[in-house]
Write a protein that holds these residues in place. Structure first.
Motif, PDB file in Angstrom:
ATOM      1  N   VAL A  15       0.854  -1.190   0.000  1.00 51.14           N
ATOM      2  CA  VAL A  15       0.000   0.000   0.000  1.00 51.14           C
ATOM      3  C   VAL A  15       0.891   1.241   0.000  1.00 51.14           C
ATOM      4  O   VAL A  15       1.633   1.481   0.950  1.00 51.14           O
ATOM      5  N   ILE A  16       0.833   2.006  -1.103  1.00 50.09           N
ATOM      6  CA  ILE A  16       1.619   3.230  -1.268  1.00 50.09           C
ATOM      7  C   ILE A  16       0.655   4.409  -1.236  1.00 50.09           C
ATOM      8  O   ILE A  16      -0.331   4.432  -1.981  1.00 50.09           O
ATOM      9  N   CYS A  17       0.947   5.383  -0.374  1.00 52.81           N
ATOM     10  CA  CYS A  17       0.041   6.511  -0.180  1.00 52.81           C
ATOM     11  C   CYS A  17       0.781   7.834  -0.352  1.00 52.81           C
ATOM     12  O   CYS A  17       1.979   7.930  -0.085  1.00 52.81           O
ATOM     13  N   THR A  18       0.034   8.842  -0.748  1.00 55.98           N
ATOM     14  CA  THR A  18       0.548  10.196  -0.874  1.00 55.98           C
ATOM     15  C   THR A  18      -0.200  11.086   0.108  1.00 55.98           C
ATOM     16  O   THR A  18      -1.427  11.012   0.216  1.00 55.98           O
ATOM     17  N   VAL A  19       0.542  11.919   0.826  1.00 56.43           N
ATOM     18  CA  VAL A  19      -0.073  12.878   1.737  1.00 56.43           C
ATOM     19  C   VAL A  19      -0.769  13.940   0.896  1.00 56.43           C
ATOM     20  O   VAL A  19      -0.199  14.471  -0.058  1.00 56.43           O
ATOM     21  N   ARG A  20      -2.033  14.246   1.250  1.00 49.49           N
ATOM     22  CA  ARG A  20      -2.801  15.255   0.526  1.00 49.49           C
ATOM     23  C   ARG A  20      -3.808  15.891   1.487  1.00 49.49           C
ATOM     24  O   ARG A  20      -4.150  15.326   2.514  1.00 49.49           O
ATOM     25  N   GLY A  21      -4.228  17.083   1.142  1.00 46.96           N
ATOM     26  CA  GLY A  21      -5.286  17.755   1.896  1.00 46.96           C
ATOM     27  C   GLY A  21      -4.841  18.579   3.078  1.00 46.96           C
ATOM     28  O   GLY A  21      -5.682  19.103   3.813  1.00 46.96           O
ATOM     29  N   ILE A  22      -3.540  18.728   3.289  1.00 49.77           N
ATOM     30  CA  ILE A  22      -3.065  19.562   4.394  1.00 49.77           C
ATOM     31  C   ILE A  22      -3.247  21.024   3.975  1.00 49.77           C
ATOM     32  O   ILE A  22      -2.685  21.465   2.975  1.00 49.77           O
ATOM     33  N   ASN A  45       4.423  14.129   0.173  1.00 48.06           N
ATOM     34  CA  ASN A  45       5.265  13.072   0.729  1.00 48.06           C
ATOM     35  C   ASN A  45       4.620  11.724   0.428  1.00 48.06           C
ATOM     36  O   ASN A  45       3.404  11.579   0.487  1.00 48.06           O
ATOM     37  N   VAL A  46       5.443  10.726   0.072  1.00 46.68           N
ATOM     38  CA  VAL A  46       4.962   9.394  -0.253  1.00 46.68           C
ATOM     39  C   VAL A  46       5.365   8.454   0.869  1.00 46.68           C
ATOM     40  O   VAL A  46       6.508   8.482   1.343  1.00 46.68           O
ATOM     41  N   VAL A  47       4.400   7.621   1.300  1.00 46.83           N
ATOM     42  CA  VAL A  47       4.636   6.680   2.390  1.00 46.83           C
ATOM     43  C   VAL A  47       4.163   5.290   1.993  1.00 46.83           C
ATOM     44  O   VAL A  47       3.331   5.140   1.094  1.00 46.83           O
ATOM     45  N   TYR A  80       3.020   6.796  12.975  1.00 50.24           N
ATOM     46  CA  TYR A  80       1.588   6.812  12.688  1.00 50.24           C
ATOM     47  C   TYR A  80       1.147   8.181  12.210  1.00 50.24           C
ATOM     48  O   TYR A  80       1.625   9.212  12.705  1.00 50.24           O
ATOM     49  N   VAL A  81       0.226   8.179  11.230  1.00 51.45           N
ATOM     50  CA  VAL A  81      -0.382   9.414  10.738  1.00 51.45           C
ATOM     51  C   VAL A  81      -1.892   9.218  10.660  1.00 51.45           C
ATOM     52  O   VAL A  81      -2.386   8.095  10.551  1.00 51.45           O
ATOM     53  N   ASN A  82      -2.608  10.321  10.685  1.00 54.91           N
ATOM     54  CA  ASN A  82      -4.057  10.294  10.511  1.00 54.91           C
ATOM     55  C   ASN A  82      -4.356   9.900   9.068  1.00 54.91           C
ATOM     56  O   ASN A  82      -3.967  10.589   8.131  1.00 54.91           O
ATOM     57  N   GLY A  83      -5.052   8.785   8.878  1.00 59.53           N
ATOM     58  CA  GLY A  83      -5.336   8.255   7.552  1.00 59.53           C
ATOM     59  C   GLY A  83      -6.225   9.126   6.691  1.00 59.53           C
ATOM     60  O   GLY A  83      -6.288   8.926   5.471  1.00 59.53           O
ATOM     61  N   ASN A  84      -6.900  10.117   7.278  1.00 59.75           N
ATOM     62  CA  ASN A  84      -7.756  11.013   6.494  1.00 59.75           C
ATOM     63  C   ASN A  84      -6.960  11.867   5.516  1.00 59.75           C
ATOM     64  O   ASN A  84      -7.540  12.461   4.611  1.00 59.75           O
ATOM     65  N   TYR A  85      -5.647  11.953   5.705  1.00 59.89           N
ATOM     66  CA  TYR A  85      -4.812  12.797   4.851  1.00 59.89           C
ATOM     67  C   TYR A  85      -3.954  11.990   3.891  1.00 59.89           C
ATOM     68  O   TYR A  85      -2.930  12.472   3.403  1.00 59.89           O
ATOM     69  N   LEU A  86      -4.373  10.758   3.609  1.00 61.17           N
ATOM     70  CA  LEU A  86      -3.646   9.909   2.673  1.00 61.17           C
ATOM     71  C   LEU A  86      -4.535   9.497   1.515  1.00 61.17           C
ATOM     72  O   LEU A  86      -5.710   9.192   1.697  1.00 61.17           O
ATOM     73  N   SER A  87      -3.960   9.483   0.338  1.00 62.04           N
ATOM     74  CA  SER A  87      -4.590   8.918  -0.854  1.00 62.04           C
ATOM     75  C   SER A  87      -3.729   7.716  -1.222  1.00 62.04           C
ATOM     76  O   SER A  87      -2.520   7.859  -1.442  1.00 62.04           O
ATOM     77  N   CYS A  88      -4.350   6.510  -1.277  1.00 59.69           N
ATOM     78  CA  CYS A  88      -3.553   5.279  -1.368  1.00 59.69           C
ATOM     79  C   CYS A  88      -3.873   4.440  -2.597  1.00 59.69           C
ATOM     80  O   CYS A  88      -4.979   4.486  -3.133  1.00 59.69           O
ATOM     81  N   LYS A  89      -2.874   3.645  -2.965  1.00 55.45           N
ATOM     82  CA  LYS A  89      -3.011   2.645  -4.032  1.00 55.45           C
ATOM     83  C   LYS A  89      -2.474   1.321  -3.499  1.00 55.45           C
ATOM     84  O   LYS A  89      -1.438   1.281  -2.845  1.00 55.45           O
TER      85      LYS A  89
END
Length: 101
Positions: A15-22, A45-47, A80-89
């Motif tokens: 699962v690769i996610c990009t931080v978005r919405g900040i 940022n990519v996580v 750990y990060v709040n998942g509401n700010y991640l867009s994932c694939k």
């Protein structure tokens, strides 16, 4: 009633996610869900999500490893990060895209 699944525990996927919405500041990277921040991530940022949990308030906390992005000083850090700010694939073992949000 079943608890909602976190992103990283669905399938045996990468699962690769990009931080978005900040809107201002950074997304806090924490040692535990809702813990004191030790670093911040920027939009872009990519996580890699490696796990996660749901807290009593219904917030999804993703356990992530920072891979890349505009804030390179945190690359390789885990927290750990709040998942509401991640867009994932999600990718299967062969690297095929199997899901995204």
């Amino acid at each position: 009633m079943n608890a909602p699944s976190t992103r990283a525990d669905i399938y045996d996927a990468t699962v690769i996610c990009t931080v978005r919405g900040i809107q201002s500041g950074q997304l806090a990277l924490r040692p535990e869900p809702n813990g004191s921040p030790f670093a911040g991530l920027n939009n872009g940022n990519v996580v890699r999500a490696v796990g996660g949990t749901l807290d009593a308030n219904g917030t999804v906390w993703e356990d992530v490893i920072v891979i890349d992005g505009p804030n390179s000083q945190v690359e390789g850090r885990r927290g750990y990060v709040n998942g509401n700010y991640l867009s994932c694939k999600w990718y299967d073992e062969q690297g095929n895209l199997i899901r995204e949000d």
